[in-house]
Design an enzyme around this catalytic site. Structure first.
Site, mmCIF file in Angstrom:
data_model
loop_
_atom_site.group_PDB
_atom_site.id
_atom_site.type_symbol
_atom_site.label_atom_id
_atom_site.label_comp_id
_atom_site.label_asym_id
_atom_site.label_seq_id
_atom_site.Cartn_x
_atom_site.Cartn_y
_atom_site.Cartn_z
ATOM 1 N N TYR A 92 21.873 16.982 8.190
ATOM 2 C CA TYR A 92 23.042 17.790 8.528
ATOM 3 C C TYR A 92 23.921 17.072 9.552
ATOM 4 O O TYR A 92 25.147 16.969 9.382
ATOM 5 C CB TYR A 92 22.651 19.160 9.083
ATOM 6 C CG TYR A 92 23.832 19.825 9.740
ATOM 7 C CD1 TYR A 92 24.816 20.440 8.967
ATOM 8 C CD2 TYR A 92 24.018 19.758 11.124
ATOM 9 C CE1 TYR A 92 25.940 20.993 9.556
ATOM 10 C CE2 TYR A 92 25.139 20.308 11.727
ATOM 11 C CZ TYR A 92 26.099 20.928 10.932
ATOM 12 O OH TYR A 92 27.221 21.451 11.512
ATOM 13 N N GLU A 138 27.600 18.332 17.828
ATOM 14 C CA GLU A 138 26.726 18.730 16.736
ATOM 15 C C GLU A 138 25.281 18.889 17.203
ATOM 16 O O GLU A 138 24.572 19.793 16.754
ATOM 17 C CB GLU A 138 26.811 17.724 15.587
ATOM 18 C CG GLU A 138 28.131 17.739 14.841
ATOM 19 C CD GLU A 138 28.431 19.078 14.197
ATOM 20 O OE1 GLU A 138 27.488 19.838 13.904
ATOM 21 O OE2 GLU A 138 29.618 19.377 13.992
ATOM 22 N N ASP A 177 25.448 24.171 6.811
ATOM 23 C CA ASP A 177 24.738 24.861 7.882
ATOM 24 C C ASP A 177 24.450 26.287 7.423
ATOM 25 O O ASP A 177 24.676 26.645 6.252
ATOM 26 C CB ASP A 177 25.534 24.827 9.193
ATOM 27 C CG ASP A 177 26.759 25.736 9.166
ATOM 28 O OD1 ASP A 177 27.158 26.197 8.065
ATOM 29 O OD2 ASP A 177 27.312 26.009 10.245
#
Length: 303
Positions: free
Chosen positions: A115, A32, A133
């Protein structure tokens, strides 16, 4: 809508290495961090190398920050590498070498924003939390709001994604919620793309408000765009390239020749790298990656 997207995802999902059910939360966290503002194709090989080299946070924490920066290579936004190294040290020291599964705890880790915390909780641990996203925002903008593009990020994005999670009769998210979050992201990446969306391949084209409206062009506020060529960011990258390629500290002259188009811009870029901790000055006045040469004898590399 949920069933159509999930059926499509079951057939169309990419075989990405960080989706292997055997990988750990640490491996998902690495993916990520790497995937932020970086295409998937550029991340696969570095990610595989990193999880082999640093399978647990303590393995990375034992390395100097400069070595992590060197391994980061051309992924861009190198501060991400420093934050991940800081995060590894905290995980090793305070969390038994394991990435937590709680969003609030994740948010307390260095370099982990909203996020990333939600993505790790969702994709590594199956938590029923919305993950937003650019791809998800675009799908929601088109399918739900009938707009070609979502405009600039806002607080509404998370609420929109949460409202779309599949729920049972009591309103609680179902076991399919984390899979749906991944599916929505994949739909935006593969079909509902920013340019030339493949609407004929979309599993919810019959329910898409943007298509129903005739696919009108975006008419909202100007969207923020980023350029790279000739920017301070490019200059910073050129200076870092010199240090990543060197086995010892370098003289200022080696950095000066790396960016000659604008000396003022070069100085500004160097100052910002020093401020961000991406470059250090040794006692002899040479330049090095952080943590690598603090106790070593200075040796200039100018070629």
């Amino acid at each position: 809508m949920h069933s159509d997207i999930l059926v499509w995802f079951d057939d169309a999902r990419r075989d990405l290495p960080w989706r292997d059910p055997e990988i750990t939360g640490w491996h998902v966290l690495i993916s990520e961090i790497m995937l932020q503002q970086t295409p998937v194709a550029r991340v696969v090989d570095p990610w595989q190398e990193w999880v082999r080299r640093w399978p647990v946070p303590s393995a990375m924490a034992a390395e100097p920050a400069g070595e992590v920066l060197r391994a980061w290579g051309k992924l861009g936004y190198p501060r991400r590498a420093l934050r991940l190294h800081d995060c590894a040290k905290v995980l090793a020291a305070q969390h038994d070498d394991r990435v937590p599964d709680d969003v609030d705890v994740l948010l307390g880790l260095p370099g982990v924003g909203d996020y990333t915390a939600r993505a790790v909780a969702c994709f590594a641990y199956g938590q029923a939390v919305p993950v937003v996203d650019t791809n998800v925002r675009r799908v929601i903008a088109r399918a739900v709001h009938g707009q070609e593009q979502p405009g600039n990020p806002s607080r509404r994005d998370l609420a929109d994604a949460e409202a779309l999670l599949p729920r049972d009769d009591d309103g609680a998210p179902t076991a399919a919620a984390p899979i749906f979050s991944a599916a929505l992201m994949e739909l935006g990446a593969l079909v509902c793309t920013a340019r030339n969306p493949a609407c004929e391949q979309c599993p919810i084209v019959d329910r898409c408000r943007w298509v129903a409206r005739g696919r009108p062009s975006y008419s909202g506020p100007p969207r923020r765009t980023q350029k790279y060529e000739g920017t301070d960011r490019q200059a910073r990258g050129k200076l870092l390239d010199v240090l990543r390629a060197s086995s010892a500290p370098v003289e200022r002259a080696a950095l000066d020749i790396a960016w000659t188009r604008d000396p003022g811009q070069r100085d500004r870029a160097l100052d910002s790298l020093l401020t961000d901790g991406l470059i250090e000055v040794t006692p002899a006045g040479l330049f090095a990656l952080p943590g690598e040469y603090a106790d070593a004898a200075d040796q200039a590399v100018t070629d």
